[in-house]
Design a protein around this motif. Structure first.
Motif, PDB file in Angstrom:
ATOM      1  N   THR A 130      80.690 -97.625  38.631  1.00  0.00           N
ATOM      2  CA  THR A 130      80.255 -97.561  37.244  1.00  0.00           C
ATOM      3  C   THR A 130      81.316 -98.145  36.321  1.00  0.00           C
ATOM      4  OG1 THR A 130      78.968 -95.603  37.725  1.00  0.00           O
ATOM      5  CG2 THR A 130      79.486 -96.002  35.423  1.00  0.00           C
ATOM      6  N   MET A 131      82.567 -97.865  36.580  1.00  0.00           N
ATOM      7  CA  MET A 131      83.644 -98.337  35.719  1.00  0.00           C
ATOM      8  C   MET A 131      83.815 -99.853  35.806  1.00  0.00           C
ATOM      9  SD  MET A 131      84.635 -95.783  34.078  1.00  0.00           S
ATOM     10  CE  MET A 131      86.169 -96.280  33.348  1.00  0.00           C
ATOM     11  N   THR A 132      83.429-100.480  36.893  1.00  0.00           N
ATOM     12  CA  THR A 132      83.637-101.915  37.010  1.00  0.00           C
ATOM     13  C   THR A 132      82.444-102.721  36.512  1.00  0.00           C
ATOM     14  OG1 THR A 132      82.827-101.912  39.278  1.00  0.00           O
ATOM     15  CG2 THR A 132      85.205-101.644  38.968  1.00  0.00           C
ATOM     16  N   ASN A 133      81.328-102.076  36.196  1.00  0.00           N
ATOM     17  CA  ASN A 133      80.176-102.800  35.666  1.00  0.00           C
ATOM     18  C   ASN A 133      80.529-103.442  34.336  1.00  0.00           C
ATOM     19  OD1 ASN A 133      78.570-102.123  37.805  1.00  0.00           O
ATOM     20  ND2 ASN A 133      77.567-100.434  36.769  1.00  0.00           N
ATOM     21  N   GLN A 134      79.991-104.600  34.068  1.00  0.00           N
ATOM     22  CA  GLN A 134      80.265-105.317  32.834  1.00  0.00           C
ATOM     23  C   GLN A 134      79.273-104.870  31.760  1.00  0.00           C
ATOM     24  OE1 GLN A 134      81.511-106.577  30.196  1.00  0.00           O
ATOM     25  NE2 GLN A 134      82.635-108.120  31.328  1.00  0.00           N
ATOM     26  N   PRO A 135      79.723-104.121  30.751  1.00  0.00           N
ATOM     27  CA  PRO A 135      78.809-103.629  29.726  1.00  0.00           C
ATOM     28  C   PRO A 135      78.182-104.726  28.870  1.00  0.00           C
ATOM     29  CG  PRO A 135      81.057-103.108  29.145  1.00  0.00           C
ATOM     30  CD  PRO A 135      81.087-103.679  30.531  1.00  0.00           C
ATOM     31  N   LEU A 136      78.779-105.909  28.829  1.00  0.00           N
ATOM     32  CA  LEU A 136      78.173-106.997  28.054  1.00  0.00           C
ATOM     33  C   LEU A 136      76.806-107.385  28.599  1.00  0.00           C
ATOM     34  CD1 LEU A 136      81.112-109.412  27.202  1.00  0.00           C
ATOM     35  CD2 LEU A 136      79.615-108.212  25.619  1.00  0.00           C
ATOM     36  N   TYR A 137      76.519-106.992  29.830  1.00  0.00           N
ATOM     37  CA  TYR A 137      75.230-107.328  30.428  1.00  0.00           C
ATOM     38  C   TYR A 137      74.257-106.149  30.378  1.00  0.00           C
ATOM     39  CZ  TYR A 137      78.206-111.094  31.979  1.00  0.00           C
ATOM     40  OH  TYR A 137      79.097-112.136  32.005  1.00  0.00           O
ATOM     41  N   ALA A 138      74.630-105.081  29.677  1.00  0.00           N
ATOM     42  CA  ALA A 138      73.748-103.919  29.507  1.00  0.00           C
ATOM     43  C   ALA A 138      72.863-104.151  28.280  1.00  0.00           C
ATOM     44  CB  ALA A 138      74.571-102.642  29.367  1.00  0.00           C
ATOM     45  N   ILE A 139      72.135-105.252  28.323  1.00  0.00           N
ATOM     46  CA  ILE A 139      71.323-105.673  27.191  1.00  0.00           C
ATOM     47  C   ILE A 139      69.846-105.645  27.604  1.00  0.00           C
ATOM     48  CG2 ILE A 139      71.476-108.126  27.782  1.00  0.00           C
ATOM     49  CD1 ILE A 139      71.643-108.723  24.765  1.00  0.00           C
ATOM     50  N   SER A 140      68.994-105.362  26.634  1.00  0.00           N
ATOM     51  CA  SER A 140      67.552-105.408  26.879  1.00  0.00           C
ATOM     52  C   SER A 140      66.905-106.136  25.706  1.00  0.00           C
ATOM     53  CB  SER A 140      66.986-103.994  27.004  1.00  0.00           C
ATOM     54  OG  SER A 140      67.060-103.322  25.760  1.00  0.00           O
ATOM     55  N   LYS A 141      65.602-106.285  25.750  1.00  0.00           N
ATOM     56  CA  LYS A 141      64.884-106.995  24.692  1.00  0.00           C
ATOM     57  C   LYS A 141      64.850-106.219  23.382  1.00  0.00           C
ATOM     58  CE  LYS A 141      62.099-109.692  27.840  1.00  0.00           C
ATOM     59  NZ  LYS A 141      60.768-110.059  28.300  1.00  0.00           N
ATOM     60  N   ASP A 142      65.293-104.970  23.399  1.00  0.00           N
ATOM     61  CA  ASP A 142      65.285-104.188  22.160  1.00  0.00           C
ATOM     62  C   ASP A 142      66.554-103.367  21.939  1.00  0.00           C
ATOM     63  OD1 ASP A 142      64.865-102.356  24.176  1.00  0.00           O
ATOM     64  OD2 ASP A 142      62.966-101.619  23.400  1.00  0.00           O
ATOM     65  N   GLY A 143      67.628-103.667  22.690  1.00  0.00           N
ATOM     66  CA  GLY A 143      68.838-102.892  22.475  1.00  0.00           C
ATOM     67  C   GLY A 143      69.993-103.265  23.379  1.00  0.00           C
ATOM     68  N   PHE A 144      70.970-102.351  23.416  1.00  0.00           N
ATOM     69  CA  PHE A 144      72.223-102.580  24.117  1.00  0.00           C
ATOM     70  C   PHE A 144      72.796-101.242  24.550  1.00  0.00           C
ATOM     71  CE2 PHE A 144      76.877-103.234  24.047  1.00  0.00           C
ATOM     72  CZ  PHE A 144      76.980-104.296  24.931  1.00  0.00           C
ATOM     73  N   LEU A 145      73.297-101.159  25.770  1.00  0.00           N
ATOM     74  CA  LEU A 145      73.901 -99.944  26.331  1.00  0.00           C
ATOM     75  C   LEU A 145      72.981 -98.725  26.247  1.00  0.00           C
ATOM     76  CD1 LEU A 145      77.655 -99.862  25.198  1.00  0.00           C
ATOM     77  CD2 LEU A 145      76.780-100.160  27.506  1.00  0.00           C
ATOM     78  N   GLY A 146      71.691 -98.954  26.267  1.00  0.00           N
ATOM     79  CA  GLY A 146      70.741 -97.845  26.180  1.00  0.00           C
ATOM     80  C   GLY A 146      70.375 -97.451  24.767  1.00  0.00           C
ATOM     81  N   PHE A 147      71.013 -98.058  23.773  1.00  0.00           N
ATOM     82  CA  PHE A 147      70.634 -97.850  22.380  1.00  0.00           C
ATOM     83  C   PHE A 147      69.501 -98.825  22.077  1.00  0.00           C
ATOM     84  CE2 PHE A 147      75.159 -96.760  22.535  1.00  0.00           C
ATOM     85  CZ  PHE A 147      75.154 -95.500  21.964  1.00  0.00           C
ATOM     86  N   VAL A 148      68.493 -98.362  21.366  1.00  0.00           N
ATOM     87  CA  VAL A 148      67.328 -99.192  21.075  1.00  0.00           C
ATOM     88  C   VAL A 148      67.145 -99.286  19.563  1.00  0.00           C
ATOM     89  CG1 VAL A 148      64.808 -99.335  21.316  1.00  0.00           C
ATOM     90  CG2 VAL A 148      66.206 -98.594  23.251  1.00  0.00           C
ATOM     91  N   ILE A 149      66.895-100.487  19.073  1.00  0.00           N
ATOM     92  CA  ILE A 149      66.620-100.658  17.646  1.00  0.00           C
ATOM     93  C   ILE A 149      65.459 -99.726  17.277  1.00  0.00           C
ATOM     94  CG2 ILE A 149      65.833-102.298  15.870  1.00  0.00           C
ATOM     95  CD1 ILE A 149      68.759-102.750  16.887  1.00  0.00           C
ATOM     96  N   GLY A 150      65.670 -98.924  16.235  1.00  0.00           N
ATOM     97  CA  GLY A 150      64.671 -97.944  15.813  1.00  0.00           C
ATOM     98  C   GLY A 150      65.037 -96.517  16.203  1.00  0.00           C
ATOM     99  N   ASP A 151      66.043 -96.342  17.083  1.00  0.00           N
ATOM    100  CA  ASP A 151      66.482 -94.990  17.448  1.00  0.00           C
ATOM    101  C   ASP A 151      66.961 -94.243  16.210  1.00  0.00           C
ATOM    102  OD1 ASP A 151      66.025 -95.246  20.172  1.00  0.00           O
ATOM    103  OD2 ASP A 151      68.122 -95.666  20.689  1.00  0.00           O
ATOM    104  N   THR A 152      66.782 -92.936  16.199  1.00  0.00           N
ATOM    105  CA  THR A 152      67.252 -92.118  15.084  1.00  0.00           C
ATOM    106  C   THR A 152      68.767 -91.952  15.155  1.00  0.00           C
ATOM    107  OG1 THR A 152      67.039 -90.032  16.298  1.00  0.00           O
ATOM    108  CG2 THR A 152      65.093 -90.797  15.027  1.00  0.00           C
ATOM    109  N   PHE A 153      69.356 -91.688  13.991  1.00  0.00           N
ATOM    110  CA  PHE A 153      70.800 -91.447  13.932  1.00  0.00           C
ATOM    111  C   PHE A 153      71.176 -90.304  14.866  1.00  0.00           C
ATOM    112  CE2 PHE A 153      74.555 -89.287  12.430  1.00  0.00           C
ATOM    113  CZ  PHE A 153      75.443 -90.326  12.250  1.00  0.00           C
ATOM    114  N   LYS A 154      70.382 -89.251  14.881  1.00  0.00           N
ATOM    115  CA  LYS A 154      70.677 -88.079  15.717  1.00  0.00           C
ATOM    116  C   LYS A 154      70.743 -88.471  17.193  1.00  0.00           C
ATOM    117  CE  LYS A 154      69.056 -83.397  16.673  1.00  0.00           C
ATOM    118  NZ  LYS A 154      68.058 -82.375  16.380  1.00  0.00           N
ATOM    119  N   PHE A 155      69.777 -89.275  17.655  1.00  0.00           N
ATOM    120  CA  PHE A 155      69.788 -89.716  19.047  1.00  0.00           C
ATOM    121  C   PHE A 155      71.001 -90.607  19.327  1.00  0.00           C
ATOM    122  CE2 PHE A 155      68.946 -92.838  22.335  1.00  0.00           C
ATOM    123  CZ  PHE A 155      68.666 -92.016  23.406  1.00  0.00           C
ATOM    124  N   VAL A 156      71.285 -91.537  18.425  1.00  0.00           N
ATOM    125  CA  VAL A 156      72.416 -92.450  18.609  1.00  0.00           C
ATOM    126  C   VAL A 156      73.712 -91.653  18.687  1.00  0.00           C
ATOM    127  CG1 VAL A 156      73.776 -94.284  17.518  1.00  0.00           C
ATOM    128  CG2 VAL A 156      71.278 -94.447  17.585  1.00  0.00           C
TER     129      VAL A 156
END
Length: 182
Positions: free
Chosen positions: A28-54
């Protein structure tokens, strides 16, 4: 005799479990986080998520240390007392290899509308070559970019725009709501 065998088996089982957990943590520590991207977010954060969830996910991932969290909370309280909302979180400063820091902004409804990833320069590689390398990885995840030049790559999806660009001597990955800049 039976007790000794049972104890030995338990100890061996614990050692195997410990080795597997250690191996998984190392992977897990050696994974490259720059590639943790999706069509609607990054690192599991998604555009539209609430502040509380973030905020909960920031805590879960350990993207801010306790001092940074306390400073953010106190700044947010001061801003609210004088009538302004603090709508940007800056985090993960030098937390990941390849990333200087991440900034997240929220709209008036307190929903995530912008993720900006400030990418560190890759040693012994020009910014142009590194951006091409990132672009090629993103093509595998996002498809071909709609805009494809030496300094800007852009992907457009239903409500999200993803821009990889070179500006102010830094590579920037900007994932945002299409209405963010309008």
């Amino acid at each position: 005799m039976k007790t000794a065998v049972i104890i030995i088996i338990c100890v061996l089982a614990l050692l195997i479990v410990f080795a597997m957990l250690k191996r998984k943590a190392k992977a897990t520590m050696t994974n490259q986080p720059l590639y943790a991207i999706s069509k609607d977010g990054f690192l599991g954060f998604v555009i539209g998520d609430t502040f509380k969830f973030v905020w909960s996910r920031i805590n879960h991932l350990g993207l801010m240390n306790q001092k940074e969290m306390d400073d953010f909370k106190s700044n947010m309280e001061v801003m609210q007392m004088i009538g302004f909302g603090s709508n940007t979180i800056r985090m993960a400063k030098n937390k990941f290899e390849g990333i200087d820091y991440i900034s997240m902004s929220f709209d008036e409804r307190n929903c995530l509308n912008s993720i900006m990833v400030y990418v560190n320069n890759k040693p012994n590689t020009t910014a142009k070559a590194y951006m091409k390398e990132l672009r090629d990885k993103y093509v595998n995840l996002l498809g071909e970019p709609k805009v494809d030049s030496d300094i800007v790559y852009q992907w457009a999806f239903k409500n999200v725009l993803i821009v990889l660009c070179y500006t102010d001597n830094q590579i920037l990955l900007h994932i945002h709501d299409k209405n963010y800049l309008s």
